[in-house]
Structures are given as C-alpha cells and as structure tokens.
Write an enzyme that holds these catalytic residues in place. Sequence first.
Site, PDB file in Angstrom:
ATOM      1  CG  HIS A 108       7.311  56.287 -10.473  1.00 24.40           C
ATOM      2  ND1 HIS A 108       8.092  56.999 -11.498  1.00 24.40           N
ATOM      3  CD2 HIS A 108       6.024  56.699 -10.998  1.00 24.40           C
ATOM      4  CE1 HIS A 108       7.701  57.825 -12.136  1.00 24.40           C
ATOM      5  NE2 HIS A 108       6.055  57.491 -12.052  1.00 24.40           N
ATOM      6  CG  HIS A 129       2.257  58.999  -9.589  1.00 26.64           C
ATOM      7  ND1 HIS A 129       2.825  60.265  -9.907  1.00 26.64           N
ATOM      8  CD2 HIS A 129       2.765  58.109 -10.601  1.00 26.64           C
ATOM      9  CE1 HIS A 129       3.612  60.264 -10.748  1.00 26.64           C
ATOM     10  NE2 HIS A 129       3.722  58.983 -11.354  1.00 26.64           N
ATOM     11  CG  HIS A 136       2.350  55.569 -14.932  1.00 27.20           C
ATOM     12  ND1 HIS A 136       2.976  54.744 -13.933  1.00 27.20           N
ATOM     13  CD2 HIS A 136       2.987  56.826 -14.873  1.00 27.20           C
ATOM     14  CE1 HIS A 136       3.398  55.500 -13.094  1.00 27.20           C
ATOM     15  NE2 HIS A 136       3.866  56.619 -13.822  1.00 27.20           N
ATOM     16  CD  GLU A 183       7.252  57.427 -17.567  1.00 31.68           C
ATOM     17  OE1 GLU A 183       7.823  56.470 -18.047  1.00 31.68           O
ATOM     18  OE2 GLU A 183       7.686  58.092 -16.590  1.00 31.68           O
ATOM     19  CD  GLU A 238     -13.966  41.406  -3.567  1.00 28.76           C
ATOM     20  OE1 GLU A 238     -14.089  41.117  -4.880  1.00 28.76           O
ATOM     21  OE2 GLU A 238     -14.466  40.340  -2.768  1.00 28.76           O
TER      22      GLU A 238
HETATM   23  P1  13P Z   1       3.983  62.888 -17.923  1.00 26.27           P
HETATM   24  O1  13P Z   1       3.546  64.452 -17.554  1.00 26.27           O
HETATM   25  O2  13P Z   1       5.277  63.062 -19.040  1.00 26.27           O
HETATM   26  O3  13P Z   1       2.860  62.050 -18.558  1.00 26.27           O
HETATM   27  O4  13P Z   1       4.789  62.274 -16.835  1.00 26.27           O
HETATM   28  C1  13P Z   1       4.128  61.918 -15.596  1.00 26.27           C
HETATM   29  C2  13P Z   1       4.592  60.815 -14.971  1.00 26.27           C
HETATM   30  O5  13P Z   1       3.873  60.196 -14.325  1.00 26.27           O
HETATM   31  C3  13P Z   1       5.854  60.431 -15.163  1.00 26.27           C
HETATM   32  O6  13P Z   1       5.984  58.859 -14.497  1.00 26.27           O
HETATM   33 ZN    ZN Z   2       4.835  58.517 -13.194  1.00 30.02          ZN
END
Ligand code: 13P
Ligand code: ZN
Length: 278
Positions: A219, A150, A148, A125, A178
């Site tokens: 995602h 999840h 980034h 990413e 908040e």
């Molecule tokens: P990477 O292992 O390439 O960082 O990917 C993980 C991820 O969250 C893809 O969106």
């Molecule tokens: Zn990801």
Amino acid sequence: MKIFENLLKKNVADSPFAEEMREVTSNMYRLGWDERNGGNVSRLLTQEEATEYFAGAEVLRKIPLGFTADEIVRGRYFIVTGTGKYFKNVDKDPETNLGVVKISDSGEYAELLWGFKDGGKFTSEFPAHLMSHAARLKKDPENKVVIHSHPTYTIAMNTVCDIDELKFTKTLWKTNTEAVVVFPDGVGILPCMVCGTNLIGEATAKKMEEYRIVLWTNHGIYGTGRDMDEAFGLIETVEKTAQIYMLTLGRAVNIISDETLKGLAARFDVTPLDGVLK
Ligand code: 13P
Ligand code: ZN
C-alpha cells in the site's frame, strides 16, 4: 458589522500552515507518489497559529470521528487533506481539498472550522493520522506532521522483500549511505491490512511508539516529524533508497558493510536501531 468581521478574518488558504500543505501535496503529486486521491497529510497547528486564525471561530459542522481520540489530541487543531481529493488539485483550490478541524473535548468529533467547502470531510485515514499523532506526541511533544503516501519504489521493494523490520531496515541501510543517517531508528512494517479502518490506525500507532516511519505492505508509507520537511524527507530518503535497490536488484556488487554503517552512525552522531548491525 458582518462586513467588518469578514474583513478582519484571516485568509486561511494563504496561511503558512495551508501553504505548507499546498506545497507538500503538489510535490508529492509531481513526484508520482500520489495517484488520483492517493495519500493524505495532516499537520497540527501550534497554539499561536490556532489563536491567530481561529479564536472565536464558528463551528461549521461537527463530524463524528468514529473512534474516541486520545486525550493528548483533544482540543487541538489540525489541517488535513480531504477524503477522495486529488493532490494535484489542492494548490488551486485549498478550501475544497483541505480542512481545519478542532478535535472536540470529548474526543468524539472533529469540529470543522474551515475548508471542505463542497461538504466533504477529512481523509478516510484520519484514524491512523490522529492515533499516530498521539503516539508520536507522547514520544516527542514537538511532533506536528503525519504524511501518508504511495511512493512507487517503496511499494515495489516491500512487495519483493521479506517484511521483517530488522532485515528490511538493514537492506535499506546497505543500499545508500544516507539511509542510516536519516533513519537510524529504522522502519516499522505492517502486513497488508484493510486501509481506512480504526484497526489499521491502532496498528500503525503502535508501531509509531518506536518508529517515525511505518510501511503498509502492498500500500504505502507513513512518515512523521516536527515539520513538513522532516516528515517528507524521511519518505523521500526511503523512496530514493528503494529506487536504487529496485534498479540494482540481484546485480548489486558493492554493498555497504556493517563496519561502514557503524562509521556513518558515529560520524553523524546517530544511534542505529539495535539488532540490525553485527
Ligand atoms: P483518502 O482519499 O480518504 O485520503 O484515501 C487515500 C488513501 O491513500 C487511502 O489509504
Ligand atoms: Zn493510501
């Protein structure tokens, strides 16, 4: 002479910027947000940090970026997580799971200065990270961090709610007092797209012109900030709010009124995103 040079070399793994990466990835793993290799983090080094640790450093490898980086990030140094690397392993082996790269003057390459010891490379990413850094730096020259992740409840809420940005922002604000205080500028949202591509990078960066937080439907989330705490805190607050929303789904009786949200904004001296409140 070589021994002397090596003695003078700074220990990058224990630098303040590597410590921040080790700590944040450990926290993200511990919170259950980043399974397996899920998530990635990048942090721009200040000019002082770059000089202190990497003045005259040898380029270990030149890794093509696969796109031309914006002028604003060329010649800049980033510490970044590696592709396929597990956050649970970063703290115990930073030199394999992290890397420090300098973006080449042409914007075509990442020059590896430290890390990715096993021959690995930056996150898949990295287009989204570098393009987001560029977009945020144009808004705020002090921006340094792109995270980034999840986080579970954020993805769950994004799965059951309309992805209209104003509506989604309002639902978050109305769930937790908040929320409007921490992200008065709201939440940007992209539909489900193929990740790890320049296309999703460009779409994310476009949103980053307006938002510090961008959701990737089905995602995860991107959070940005001047430092690790700010970027992490944004994601943490969205995730906590999404958790409350999901735990109360369909049963909420007490919802924060627009009037109270305006009161919170006034009390904490923030300007709520236009078009959300009546
Ligand atoms: P990477 O292992 O390439 O960082 O990917 C993980 C991820 O969250 C893809 O969106
Ligand atoms: Zn990801």
